[in-house]
Write a protein that holds these residues in place. Structure first.
Motif, short mmCIF file in Angstrom:
data_model
loop_
_atom_site.label_atom_id
_atom_site.label_comp_id
_atom_site.label_asym_id
_atom_site.label_seq_id
_atom_site.Cartn_x
_atom_site.Cartn_y
_atom_site.Cartn_z
N ASN A 61 0.83 -1.20 0.00
CA ASN A 61 0.00 0.00 0.00
C ASN A 61 0.87 1.25 0.00
OD1 ASN A 61 -2.56 1.42 0.15
ND2 ASN A 61 -1.96 1.91 2.26
N PHE A 62 1.91 1.26 0.81
CA PHE A 62 2.82 2.40 0.87
C PHE A 62 3.47 2.63 -0.50
CE2 PHE A 62 7.06 4.18 1.36
CZ PHE A 62 6.80 5.33 2.08
N CYS A 63 4.01 1.57 -1.08
CA CYS A 63 4.70 1.70 -2.37
C CYS A 63 3.75 2.15 -3.48
CB CYS A 63 5.35 0.37 -2.76
SG CYS A 63 6.78 -0.09 -1.75
N ASN A 64 2.51 1.70 -3.42
CA ASN A 64 1.55 2.02 -4.47
C ASN A 64 0.91 3.39 -4.32
OD1 ASN A 64 1.99 -0.51 -5.67
ND2 ASN A 64 0.38 -1.47 -4.47
N THR A 65 1.03 4.01 -3.15
CA THR A 65 0.34 5.29 -2.93
C THR A 65 1.25 6.45 -2.56
OG1 THR A 65 -0.11 4.74 -0.61
CG2 THR A 65 -1.80 4.13 -2.23
N ASN A 66 2.55 6.22 -2.45
CA ASN A 66 3.46 7.29 -2.04
C ASN A 66 4.49 7.57 -3.11
OD1 ASN A 66 3.12 8.10 1.02
ND2 ASN A 66 2.61 5.93 0.83
N SER A 67 4.94 8.80 -3.11
CA SER A 67 6.01 9.23 -4.00
C SER A 67 7.30 9.27 -3.19
CB SER A 67 5.68 10.61 -4.56
OG SER A 67 6.73 11.07 -5.36
N LEU A 68 8.33 8.62 -3.69
CA LEU A 68 9.62 8.57 -3.02
C LEU A 68 10.71 9.09 -3.94
CD1 LEU A 68 9.50 4.94 -1.54
CD2 LEU A 68 9.26 7.07 -0.26
N ASP A 69 11.79 9.55 -3.32
CA ASP A 69 12.97 9.90 -4.09
C ASP A 69 13.84 8.67 -4.31
OD1 ASP A 69 12.70 12.86 -4.37
OD2 ASP A 69 12.60 12.70 -2.18
N ILE A 72 15.91 1.79 -0.67
CA ILE A 72 17.17 1.09 -0.47
C ILE A 72 16.88 -0.26 0.16
CG2 ILE A 72 19.43 1.16 0.66
CD1 ILE A 72 18.94 4.25 0.97
N GLY A 73 17.53 -1.30 -0.35
CA GLY A 73 17.39 -2.61 0.26
C GLY A 73 18.29 -3.64 -0.39
N PRO A 74 18.37 -4.81 0.22
CA PRO A 74 19.18 -5.88 -0.36
C PRO A 74 18.53 -6.43 -1.62
CG PRO A 74 17.95 -6.69 1.53
CD PRO A 74 17.71 -5.21 1.47
N ILE A 75 19.31 -7.09 -2.43
CA ILE A 75 18.82 -7.58 -3.72
C ILE A 75 17.59 -8.47 -3.59
CG2 ILE A 75 20.35 -9.58 -3.81
CD1 ILE A 75 20.63 -8.83 -6.89
N GLY A 76 17.43 -9.13 -2.47
CA GLY A 76 16.29 -10.00 -2.27
C GLY A 76 14.94 -9.30 -2.33
N ILE A 77 14.92 -7.97 -2.23
CA ILE A 77 13.64 -7.24 -2.25
C ILE A 77 13.00 -7.21 -3.62
CG2 ILE A 77 14.23 -5.82 -0.26
CD1 ILE A 77 14.60 -3.45 -2.26
N ILE A 78 13.76 -7.52 -4.65
CA ILE A 78 13.17 -7.51 -6.00
C ILE A 78 12.95 -8.93 -6.53
CG2 ILE A 78 13.93 -5.20 -6.65
CD1 ILE A 78 16.25 -6.54 -8.19
N ILE A 91 5.20 -7.74 -2.86
CA ILE A 91 6.20 -6.78 -2.38
C ILE A 91 7.22 -6.50 -3.47
CG2 ILE A 91 8.10 -6.38 -0.77
CD1 ILE A 91 6.48 -7.92 1.36
N SER A 92 7.77 -7.55 -4.08
CA SER A 92 8.80 -7.33 -5.09
C SER A 92 8.25 -6.54 -6.28
CB SER A 92 9.41 -8.66 -5.56
OG SER A 92 8.46 -9.48 -6.17
N GLN A 93 7.03 -6.79 -6.66
CA GLN A 93 6.42 -6.05 -7.77
C GLN A 93 6.18 -4.59 -7.38
OE1 GLN A 93 2.87 -7.80 -9.37
NE2 GLN A 93 2.65 -6.24 -10.94
N SER A 94 5.72 -4.35 -6.17
CA SER A 94 5.48 -2.98 -5.71
C SER A 94 6.77 -2.18 -5.66
CB SER A 94 4.82 -2.98 -4.33
OG SER A 94 3.53 -3.52 -4.39
N ASN A 97 7.98 -1.46 -9.27
CA ASN A 97 7.15 -0.48 -9.97
C ASN A 97 7.28 0.94 -9.44
OD1 ASN A 97 6.11 -2.33 -11.81
ND2 ASN A 97 4.40 -2.87 -10.47
N LEU A 98 7.99 1.14 -8.35
CA LEU A 98 8.18 2.50 -7.83
C LEU A 98 8.91 3.35 -8.86
CD1 LEU A 98 9.26 1.82 -4.15
CD2 LEU A 98 7.31 3.22 -4.86
N ASN A 99 8.47 4.59 -8.99
CA ASN A 99 9.11 5.53 -9.91
C ASN A 99 10.13 6.37 -9.13
OD1 ASN A 99 9.72 7.03 -12.16
ND2 ASN A 99 7.97 8.40 -11.94
N CYS A 100 11.22 5.73 -8.75
CA CYS A 100 12.27 6.41 -8.00
C CYS A 100 13.58 5.65 -8.20
CB CYS A 100 11.92 6.48 -6.52
SG CYS A 100 11.91 4.90 -5.67
#
Length: 141
Positions: A61-69, A72-78, A91-94, A97-100
């Motif tokens: 929900n956070f990733c889909n509704t917030n704008s970030l600059d 940061i995370g380990p490779i496992g997050i994708i 989670i990995s898709q969200s 798909n972030l535009n940052c």
């Protein structure tokens, strides 16, 4: 500047990243801790994150509704199933798909090997990330 740090398990890497940002940049940056479990979120909050969210639904929900600059995370997050299964496909898709800017830290874990990274030290990678964030802050000023 708004960034998110995402981690799982005990968030050792997330804690280290947040502490380094706070030491090098200070409080002029808003950090959201995204933990896959309560321990990960709690540890990143103790390290200096402004606020935290826990679990798949909150992270997505956070990733889909917030704008970030940046995030940061380990490779496992994708990777769906990454970080011993704590990263779901949602989670990995969200995150993907972030535009940052996505700062993905290569780890010699998760069955993923990135050639050229074997001799890199996590400390140096984190320093490079913080340096790039500083440059981006200067551009915004």
């Amino acid at each position: 500047m708004k960034i998110a740090v995402i981690d799982a398990q005990g968030a050792g890497l997330g804690k280290t990243v947040i502490k380094k940002i706070r030491k090098e940049i200070g409080l002029n940056i808003h950090i959201t801790a995204l933990g896959t479990n309560p321990t990960a979120t709690s540890n990143m909050l103790k390290a200096g994150a402004n606020h935290g969210l826990t679990g798949e639904n909150s992270i997505c929900n956070f990733c889909n509704t917030n704008s970030l600059d940046s995030i940061i995370g380990p490779i496992g997050i994708i990777c769906s199933g990454g970080i011993k299964g704590e990263i779901t496909s949602s989670i990995s898709q969200s995150v993907f798909n972030l535009n940052c800017t996505k700062y993905i830290i290569p780890m010699q874990k998760h069955g993923i090997y990135i050639p050229g990274t074997i001799n890199l030290k996590i400390k140096n990678i984190i320093e490079e990330i913080v340096s790039d964030i500083k440059k981006n802050i200067e551009k915004l000023s």
